[in-house]
Motif scaffolding. Structure first.
Motif, PDB file in Angstrom:
ATOM      1  N   VAL A 688       0.850  -1.190   0.000  1.00 35.58           N
ATOM      2  CA  VAL A 688       0.000   0.000   0.000  1.00 35.58           C
ATOM      3  C   VAL A 688       0.884   1.237   0.000  1.00 35.58           C
ATOM      4  O   VAL A 688       1.872   1.315   0.746  1.00 35.58           O
ATOM      5  CB  VAL A 688      -0.927   0.005   1.235  1.00 35.58           C
ATOM      6  N   GLN A 689       0.548   2.197  -0.845  1.00 33.91           N
ATOM      7  CA  GLN A 689       1.304   3.448  -0.893  1.00 33.91           C
ATOM      8  C   GLN A 689       0.943   4.321   0.308  1.00 33.91           C
ATOM      9  O   GLN A 689      -0.219   4.408   0.707  1.00 33.91           O
ATOM     10  CB  GLN A 689       1.002   4.187  -2.195  1.00 33.91           C
ATOM     11  N   ALA A 690       1.977   4.991   0.844  1.00 27.45           N
ATOM     12  CA  ALA A 690       1.791   5.777   2.064  1.00 27.45           C
ATOM     13  C   ALA A 690       2.673   7.014   2.027  1.00 27.45           C
ATOM     14  O   ALA A 690       3.717   7.040   1.364  1.00 27.45           O
ATOM     15  CB  ALA A 690       2.118   4.941   3.300  1.00 27.45           C
ATOM     16  N   VAL A 691       2.218   8.038   2.743  1.00 25.54           N
ATOM     17  CA  VAL A 691       2.999   9.253   3.012  1.00 25.54           C
ATOM     18  C   VAL A 691       3.262   9.293   4.512  1.00 25.54           C
ATOM     19  O   VAL A 691       2.326   9.098   5.310  1.00 25.54           O
ATOM     20  CB  VAL A 691       2.248  10.518   2.545  1.00 25.54           C
ATOM     21  N   VAL A 692       4.509   9.515   4.893  1.00 25.86           N
ATOM     22  CA  VAL A 692       4.876   9.414   6.301  1.00 25.86           C
ATOM     23  C   VAL A 692       5.567  10.699   6.754  1.00 25.86           C
ATOM     24  O   VAL A 692       5.967  11.544   5.932  1.00 25.86           O
ATOM     25  CB  VAL A 692       5.817   8.209   6.541  1.00 25.86           C
ATOM     26  N   SER A 693       5.704  10.818   8.062  1.00 27.71           N
ATOM     27  CA  SER A 693       6.461  11.919   8.636  1.00 27.71           C
ATOM     28  C   SER A 693       7.940  11.731   8.327  1.00 27.71           C
ATOM     29  O   SER A 693       8.425  10.603   8.205  1.00 27.71           O
ATOM     30  CB  SER A 693       6.239  11.979  10.145  1.00 27.71           C
ATOM     31  N   PRO A 694       8.707  12.830   8.220  1.00 33.18           N
ATOM     32  CA  PRO A 694      10.143  12.700   7.930  1.00 33.18           C
ATOM     33  C   PRO A 694      10.871  11.842   8.957  1.00 33.18           C
ATOM     34  O   PRO A 694      11.830  11.146   8.608  1.00 33.18           O
ATOM     35  CB  PRO A 694      10.631  14.151   7.943  1.00 33.18           C
ATOM     36  N   TRP A 695      10.447  11.877  10.206  1.00 33.27           N
ATOM     37  CA  TRP A 695      11.109  11.080  11.242  1.00 33.27           C
ATOM     38  C   TRP A 695      11.033   9.600  10.908  1.00 33.27           C
ATOM     39  O   TRP A 695      11.991   8.850  11.107  1.00 33.27           O
ATOM     40  CB  TRP A 695      10.452  11.358  12.589  1.00 33.27           C
ATOM     41  N   VAL A 696       9.884   9.143  10.382  1.00 35.62           N
ATOM     42  CA  VAL A 696       9.730   7.738  10.004  1.00 35.62           C
ATOM     43  C   VAL A 696      10.574   7.428   8.778  1.00 35.62           C
ATOM     44  O   VAL A 696      11.256   6.392   8.711  1.00 35.62           O
ATOM     45  CB  VAL A 696       8.246   7.417   9.755  1.00 35.62           C
ATOM     46  N   ALA A 697      10.543   8.319   7.785  1.00 36.52           N
ATOM     47  CA  ALA A 697      11.265   8.058   6.535  1.00 36.52           C
ATOM     48  C   ALA A 697      12.770   7.949   6.775  1.00 36.52           C
ATOM     49  O   ALA A 697      13.449   7.146   6.115  1.00 36.52           O
ATOM     50  CB  ALA A 697      10.967   9.171   5.534  1.00 36.52           C
ATOM     51  N   GLU A 698      13.291   8.718   7.708  1.00 37.34           N
ATOM     52  CA  GLU A 698      14.737   8.689   7.957  1.00 37.34           C
ATOM     53  C   GLU A 698      15.185   7.428   8.671  1.00 37.34           C
ATOM     54  O   GLU A 698      16.382   7.125   8.686  1.00 37.34           O
ATOM     55  CB  GLU A 698      15.127   9.918   8.793  1.00 37.34           C
ATOM     56  N   ARG A 699      14.268   6.654   9.249  1.00 38.95           N
ATOM     57  CA  ARG A 699      14.644   5.498  10.058  1.00 38.95           C
ATOM     58  C   ARG A 699      14.187   4.165   9.461  1.00 38.95           C
ATOM     59  O   ARG A 699      14.244   3.148  10.141  1.00 38.95           O
ATOM     60  CB  ARG A 699      14.079   5.661  11.478  1.00 38.95           C
ATOM     61  N   ILE A 700      13.739   4.177   8.235  1.00 33.64           N
ATOM     62  CA  ILE A 700      13.320   2.931   7.593  1.00 33.64           C
ATOM     63  C   ILE A 700      14.554   2.101   7.253  1.00 33.64           C
ATOM     64  O   ILE A 700      15.504   2.607   6.637  1.00 33.64           O
ATOM     65  CB  ILE A 700      12.482   3.222   6.331  1.00 33.64           C
ATOM     66  N   GLY A 701      14.538   0.850   7.667  1.00 32.57           N
ATOM     67  CA  GLY A 701      15.667  -0.032   7.396  1.00 32.57           C
ATOM     68  C   GLY A 701      15.607  -0.640   6.008  1.00 32.57           C
ATOM     69  O   GLY A 701      14.750  -0.309   5.167  1.00 32.57           O
ATOM     70  N   SER A 702      16.507  -1.581   5.763  1.00 29.31           N
ATOM     71  CA  SER A 702      16.616  -2.199   4.435  1.00 29.31           C
ATOM     72  C   SER A 702      15.432  -3.098   4.118  1.00 29.31           C
ATOM     73  O   SER A 702      15.134  -3.350   2.950  1.00 29.31           O
ATOM     74  CB  SER A 702      17.915  -3.008   4.358  1.00 29.31           C
ATOM     75  N   ARG A 703      14.741  -3.595   5.131  1.00 29.35           N
ATOM     76  CA  ARG A 703      13.607  -4.488   4.896  1.00 29.35           C
ATOM     77  C   ARG A 703      12.313  -3.730   4.610  1.00 29.35           C
ATOM     78  O   ARG A 703      11.266  -4.338   4.403  1.00 29.35           O
ATOM     79  CB  ARG A 703      13.414  -5.418   6.083  1.00 29.35           C
ATOM     80  N   GLY A 704      12.368  -2.405   4.627  1.00 24.59           N
ATOM     81  CA  GLY A 704      11.189  -1.630   4.302  1.00 24.59           C
ATOM     82  C   GLY A 704      10.325  -1.347   5.520  1.00 24.59           C
ATOM     83  O   GLY A 704      10.707  -1.596   6.669  1.00 24.59           O
ATOM     84  N   LEU A 705       9.153  -0.829   5.250  1.00 24.65           N
ATOM     85  CA  LEU A 705       8.224  -0.391   6.298  1.00 24.65           C
ATOM     86  C   LEU A 705       6.947  -1.205   6.200  1.00 24.65           C
ATOM     87  O   LEU A 705       6.372  -1.371   5.120  1.00 24.65           O
ATOM     88  CB  LEU A 705       7.904   1.100   6.131  1.00 24.65           C
TER      89      LEU A 705
END
Length: 945
Positions: A688-705
Motif C-alpha cells: 500500500v502506498q503511504a505518506v509518512v512523517s520525515p522522522w519515520v522516513a529517515e529510520r526505515i531499514g533495508s527491509r522496508g516499512l
C-alpha cells in the motif's frame, strides 16, 4: 511642704506651661500651613488619593480576584464532570451485609477532612446476582394456595429500598403495603415489593410466594436449601431517573425476558442476601457538591484521593473497607484542574506584579513632586527657624489623612464588589509606603536646607566626586540590566510553572517587570542622542520657540517619570498581547481538536458522510479512519505511529486550515478511490502506498516499512513525506494512507471520523446524528457530533481562562490610569518653572496662548521614550518568553500556542499615549490660566508659590 519643694513644683509648672506655649502654636501653625498647602496642591493630593486607592486595590483586590477565579474554576471542574465525579465504592461478598448495616455511619465515618467537606450525600444501591425462581404459590380465598411451576426464564434480583429516604419520595404504592424493617431468620418468608410493570409482565400479584434457590451448602442427605419470598406490594418509581436507581440499571424497565427486581429495606435485604448465600453487591455512591469546592478544598480532596488509591480507610468504615473497590473520575479531573490552576495563577501574577511595581514608583514620584513643589516654602520655614519635626509632622498628618481616606474608601468598595480575605502583609506595606513616602522626602529636604551640602573646594576633588557618582550610576544600571537578563533566562529555561512547588517563583514571576525596568534604564542612556539630533534641527528654525523648546527638551528627562511611564506601557502592551495570544491559541486549538467546522465520529461513518454531503451549507466532507498507537515495523526497530486513512478531499480542505502551511503536495500521490481486496489465505498481502512523517522516513531499514493494524500486517511503499502533524488526531509520527487501502482480515476498515466543512456544517452534523433511528447502534455505532464553534465558545467560557483575561485587561487599565496620573503629576511639577519661562518669552513678544508648546516639547519626548521602551519591553517579554509562561495548559490545545503580536493592541497603546500627552498638556494649560505676568516678573514665582 518645704520651701524648696514648693519651688521645685513651681519650676515644673512653669516648664509645662512653656512647653504648652511652644507646642500649641506649633500645632496651630501645622494646621494652618497644612490647610494652605492642601488647598494649593489639591490636584496633586487628588492624584495621591487615586494612587493610594489603586495601590490598596492591587494589594488587596489582586489576591482576592485570583482566589475567586481559582475557586470558580474548581467548582466548574467538578460540575463539568457530572456523575463521573462521584466516588463509587463496590463492596461484594460477605461485606455487603455489613455495608448495609453501616449506612447510617457512612458520612460520619469519613476520616479525610477534604472528602468530609465536599460529600453531601451517600447513595446506597444493592444489586443481587440474578437468581431463577423455582416455584410460585398464589393464595386463593380458602388457603395459602398450592405451588406451581414458575414461568419460564423468570428470575429475580435484589434491589435496596433505602430506609434513610422517605418511602413516598422514592416509590408510589400501586397495591399492597411496603415491607418494614425487622429481624428475620433464614427459614422465614421474606416480605418484598416488586415493580408493577415487571409484575404485570410476569403475571405476579400481591400475596404470591416465590421460592428461590440458595447457594448455601446443604448438609449431607438434605434437600438443597431454598428461600421463600412473599410479594407484599406493587410499586412504581416516583422518578425512574433518580440517582438512587442509577447503579441498579433496569429496575423500572424490566419486562418479559428481564430479571424482576425485589425491593426491600436494608436490614431485610441484608438478611435475604445472607439467606441466598451472599451473592449481592453493595454500591456506595459518594456524591460531592460542586458548590462546596474551592481551590484550597480541591487541593485537600486531591490529597485524600491519593491516599484512597492505596487504602479505603479515609472513606469507609473499618468493617467494610477491606476488599472495597473505589472508582471515580474526580482524581483525573482535579489533576487537570491543578495544572490549569497553576497556569492561571502564574498568568495572573504577571499583571499583578507589574501593576504593583508601577504603583510603587508612582507613590515615590508623587511624594517627591509634592515635596518639590513646596521646596521654597520649606526652605523659607527652615530659614525662619522651623524644626525638622514640624515639617515631618505636617507632611505626615497630610499623608496619613489621604492614605486613611483612600484605603477606607477602597476597602469598602472591595467589600461590596469583591469580598474575601485580606492579605495583611501586602496591605500593611502599601499603607506604610503611602504614609511615609512624603514625610521622608520632606524631612530630607528640610535637613539639607539647614545643613547644606558640602562641595570640595579643589577642582580635582570635585571632578573625582563627579566621576565616582557617574561610576556608581553605571554600576547600578548594569546591575539592573543583568538582573533582568538573569530573570528572563530563568523564565525561558525553567518556565513560569514550577513542577516542584505549588506556587510561582517570585524571581521568575517578576521577570517581565525587571525587563521593563531594564528597558527604562536603557532609555535613560539613549534618550539624549535623538533629542540632541532634534535640537540641532530646532535651533535652525526661526524665532525663539525652537531654541527654547530644544533647551527644555534636553533637560526635561527625569528617571522617575520615565520609569513610571515605561512600566505602565510595558504592562499594558504585555497584557494586551497575552490576551490576543490566548484567544488566537484557542482558535488554533479548536481546529486541532475538531479538525473542521464540525466532526462526526462513529464506528462506521460512511453512511453518515454520504448524508452530510447532501445537507445545505456543507461544502466538503472528509471521511477518515484514525488509528492511534499502531505499530510500525521500520525493518530494524518498532515504533508507535498514528495512522490516518483519508479520502480525496482531505488535502484540499487542509489548505484553508491554520497550521497547514507546510508541504502537502505528497498527499496528492495517495491512491484515492482504490480498494485493496483481502488476499486469500497464504497469498502475499499487497503493498500500500503511504505518506509518512520525515522522522519515520529517515529510520526505515533495508527491509522496508510495514504496519500492524487490527492484527493484520500491511506492507507500505513510501511515496512521499510531509511535516504536517495533526496532533489533535493523535501523537506523532504519522502515516497517511488512502481510505480503502487500510485492510484487516475481514476487509477494508471503515471510516470512523467525518470532518465537515462549510457555514452550515455544525447544524448539518447535529441534524444527521439526531435523525438516526434507535437501532442505528447496530450499524454505525454510537454517533456523536462536535461543533468547532461550540468547542471554542466552551473553552472561552472557562472560568480560569476568563479570569486570566479579565486580570490582564484590568492590569492594562490600571497601568493606563497610573500612567495618566504620573503624566499629570509630572506636568504639574514643572508648571511653575514653565510659567516663569513663558512670562519671560511674553516680554519678547510671544503670544500667551502658545504655552502649550513648552509643555508639549518637554513632555512629548518623555512619553515617546516611554512608549518605545515600554512597548519594546512588553513585546519582547511576550514574543521571547511567552512560550515559557504555561499558555498551552491554559488554552487547552495540543501544542504551545504561537505568540501573536496584535497590531490593533499596539495601535490602542499608541493612541493612549497620544491621549495621555494631550491630557498632560491640557492640565498644564489650566495651571497657567490664573498666572499674572506682572507678579511672575516681579517675584519670579506664581502667586501662592
Amino acid at each position: 511642704m518645704s520651701g524648696r519643694g514648693a519651688a521645685e513644683v513651681a519650676v515644673v509648672r512653669v516648664r509645662q506651661r512653656d512647653r504648652r506655649r511652644r507646642v500649641l502654636p506649633m500645632l496651630a501653625a501645622v494646621r494652618l500651613l497644612g490647610v494652605r498647602a492642601a488647598r494649593r496642591d489639591v490636584v496633586l493630593l487628588g492624584a495621591w488619593f487615586v494612587v493610594v486607592a489603586l495601590a490598596v486595590g492591587v494589594a488587596v483586590g489582586g489576591p482576592r480576584l485570583a482566589t475567586r477565579v481559582l475557586d470558580e474554576g474548581a467548582r466548574e471542574t467538578v460540575a463539568a464532570a457530572g456523575r463521573d465525579a462521584d466516588l463509587v465504592v463496590t463492596v461484594g461478598g460477605s461485606r455487603a451485609d455489613r455495608a448495609m448495616r453501616a449506612i447510617d455511619d457512612l458520612l460520619v465515618d469519613i476520616a479525610a477532612p477534604g472528602l468530609r467537606t465536599v460529600v453531601h450525600e451517600v447513595v446506597v444501591s444493592l444489586t443481587g446476582a440474578t437468581t431463577p425462581v423455582l416455584t410460585v404459590a398464589r393464595p386463593d380465598a380458602s388457603g395459602p394456595g398450592e405451588p406451581v411451576a414458575a414461568p419460564d426464564n423468570l428470575a429475580v434480583g435484589l434491589t435496596l429500598l433505602d430506609s434513610r429516604v422517605p418511602a413516598d419520595s422514592l416509590v408510589r404504592v400501586v397495591e399492597g403495603e411496603l415491607p418494614r424493617e425487622g429481624r428475620v431468620a433464614a427459614t422465614d418468608t421474606f416480605r418484598v415489593a416488586v415493580p408493577a410493570a415487571a409484575a404485570e409482565a410476569w403475571d405476579v400479584q400481591v400475596g404470591d410466594v416465590m421460592v428461590l434457590p440458595s447457594r448455601r451448602v446443604a448438609a449431607l442427605g438434605e434437600e438443597p436449601p431454598t428461600v421463600a419470598v412473599e410479594v407484599v406490594a406493587l410499586v412504581e418509581a416516583v422518578d425512574p431517573d433518580a440517582l438512587v436507581w442509577s447503579d441498579d440499571v433496569g429496575v423500572w424497565t424490566a419486562g418479559r425476558g428481564d430479571a424482576m427486581a425485589l425491593l426491600a429495606p436494608p436490614q431485610l435485604a441484608g438478611a435475604l442476601d445472607a439467606a441466598l448465600g451472599g451473592t449481592a453487591t453493595t454500591v456506595l455512591r459518594y456524591v460531592p457538591d460542586p458548590a462546596r469546592f474551592d481551590d484550597e478544598v480541591a487541593g485537600q480532596v486531591r490529597a485524600d484521593l491519593r491516599r484512597l488509591e492505596t487504602s479505603a480507610e479515609t472513606l469507609l468504615p473499618a468493617r467494610i473497607q477491606f476488599g472495597a473497590a473505589v472508582t471515580s473520575a474526580l482524581p483525573e479531573a482535579l489533576d487537570d484542574f491543578a495544572r490549569a490552576a497553576r497556569s492561571a495563577a502564574a498568568q495572573m501574577s504577571v499583571p499583578t506584579l507589574g501593576a504593583a511595581g508601577t504603583v510603587a514608583l508612582v507613590l515615590v514620584l508623587l511624594a517627591r513632586l509634592v515635596v518639590e513643589r513646596r521646596r521654597s516654602v520649606l526652605e523659607l520655614e527652615r530659614a525662619r527657624g522651623a524644626a525638622v519635626g514640624t515639617v515631618l509632622l505636617r507632611l505626615g498628618v497630610e499623608a496619613l489623612t489621604v492614605t486613611v481616606a483612600a484605603a477606607t474608601a477602597t476597602l469598602a468598595l472591595l467589600a461590596w464588589l469583591l469580598p474575601g480575605t485580606t492579605e495583611p502583609v501586602g496591605l500593611a506595606a502599601v499603607l506604610a509606603a503611602a504614609a511615609l513616602a512624603a514625610p521622608a522626602w520632606g524631612s530630607v529636604l528640610a535637613r539639607r536646607a539647614w545643613s547644606g551640602s558640602r562641595v570640595p573646594a579643589n577642582r580635582r576633588d570635585r571632578a573625582r566626586l563627579v566621576r565616582r557618582r557617574a561610576a556608581a550610576r553605571v554600576v547600578g544600571e548594569v546591575a539592573a540590566v543583568l538582573v533582568a537578563a538573569a530573570a528572563a533566562v530563568a523564565l525561558q529555561r525553567r518556565g513560569l510553572l514550577q513542577t516542584s512547588t505549588a506556587s510561582t517563583d517570585p524571581f521568575i514571576g517578576a521577570a517581565p517587570l525587571l525587563v521593563a525596568l531594564a528597558a527604562a534604564v536603557l532609555a535613560l542612556r539613549l534618550y539624549p542622542w535623538p533629542v540632541l539630533a532634534a535640537s540641532v534641527l530646532a535651533r535652525r528654525s526661526r524665532g525663539a520657540l525652537g531654541v527654547v523648546g530644544a533647551s527644555r527638551a534636553r533637560r526635561a528627562l527625569q528617571p522617575l517619570p520615565l520609569l513610571v511611564l515605561t512600566l505602565a506601557v510595558a504592562v499594558g502592551v504585555g497584557g494586551l498581547l497575552l490576551v490576543s495570544t490566548i484567544r488566537a491559541g484557542q482558535v488554533r486549538a479548536s481546529w486541532d481538536l475538531v479538525g473542521a467546522d464540525a466532526m462526526v465520529t462513529a464506528d462506521d461513518v460512511g453512511l453518515l458522510a454520504a448524508r452530510l454531503r447532501d445537507e445545505p451549507g456543507v461544502t466538503e466532507v472528509v471521511a477518515a479512519r484514525v488509528v492511534s498507537g499502531a505499530r510500525a515495523d521500520l525493518g530494524n526497530r518498532d515504533t508507535e505511529v498514528t495512522v490516518l486513512a483519508v479520502d480525496e478531499p482531505y488535502r484540499v480542505t487542509l489548505e484553508g486550515l491554520p497550521g497547514a502551511d507546510v508541504n502537502l503536495a505528497a498527499l496528492d500521490r495517495l491512491p484515492y478511490g482504490t480498494t485493496v481486496p483481502v488476499p486469500e489465505r497464504g497469498d502475499p498481502r499487497p503493498t500500500v502506498q503511504a505518506v509518512v512523517s520525515p522522522w519515520v522516513a529517515e529510520r526505515i531499514g533495508s527491509r522496508g516499512l510495514s504496519l500492524w493494524v487490527s492484527g493484520a500486517r500491511t506492507e507500505l511503499d513510501v511515496v512521499g513525506t510531509t511535516t504536517y502533524a495533526p496532533l489533535g488526531s493523535g501523537r506523532g509520527p504519522f502515516v497517511f494512507l488512502a481510505l480503502g487501502t487500510l485492510i484487516a482480515d475481514q476487509g477494508a476498515l471503515p471510516p470512523t471520523v467525518a470532518w465537515v466543512h462549510g457555514p452550515g456544517a455544525a447544524e448539518a452534523a447535529a441534524a444527521v446524528v439526531g435523525a438516526l433511528p434507535p437501532d442505528s447502534a447496530d450499524t454505525v455505532g454510537t454517533a456523536t457530533a462536535t461543533s468547532r464553534a461550540a468547542w471554542l465558545a466552551e473553552s472561552r467560557a472557562d472560568a480560569l481562562v476568563q479570569g486570566v483575561e479579565r486580570t490582564l485587561v484590568i492590569g492594562a487599565l490600571v497601568a493606563a490610569l497610573l500612567a495618566a496620573v504620573g503624566a499629570v503629576a509630572t506636568a504639574l511639577a514643572g508648571a511653575r518653572e514653565r510659567g516663569r519661562t513663558l512670562a519671560l518669552l511674553r516680554t519678547l513678544g510671544m503670544r500667551p496662548r502658545l504655552g502649550w508648546w513648552l509643555a508639549g516639547v518637554e513632555l512629548a519626548p518623555v512619553v515617546l521614550a516611554a512608549l518605545v521602551a515600554g512597548g519594546a519591553a512588553g513585546a519582547l517579554v511576550v514574543t521571547q518568553l511567552g512560550t515559557a509562561m504555561g499558555l498551552d495548559v491554559l488554552v487547552g490545545g495540543v501544542r504551545t500556542p504561537a505568540i501573536v503580536v496584535d497590531g490593533a493592541a499596539l495601535a490602542w497603546v499608541a493612541v493612549g499615549a497620544v491621549a495621555l500627552l494631550l491630557v498632560a498638556v491640557a492640565v498644564d494649560a489650566l495651571a497657567h490660566r490664573r498666572m499674572r505676568l506682572a507678579e511672575v516678573l516681579r517675584v519670579g514665582e506664581t502667586p501662592g508659590g
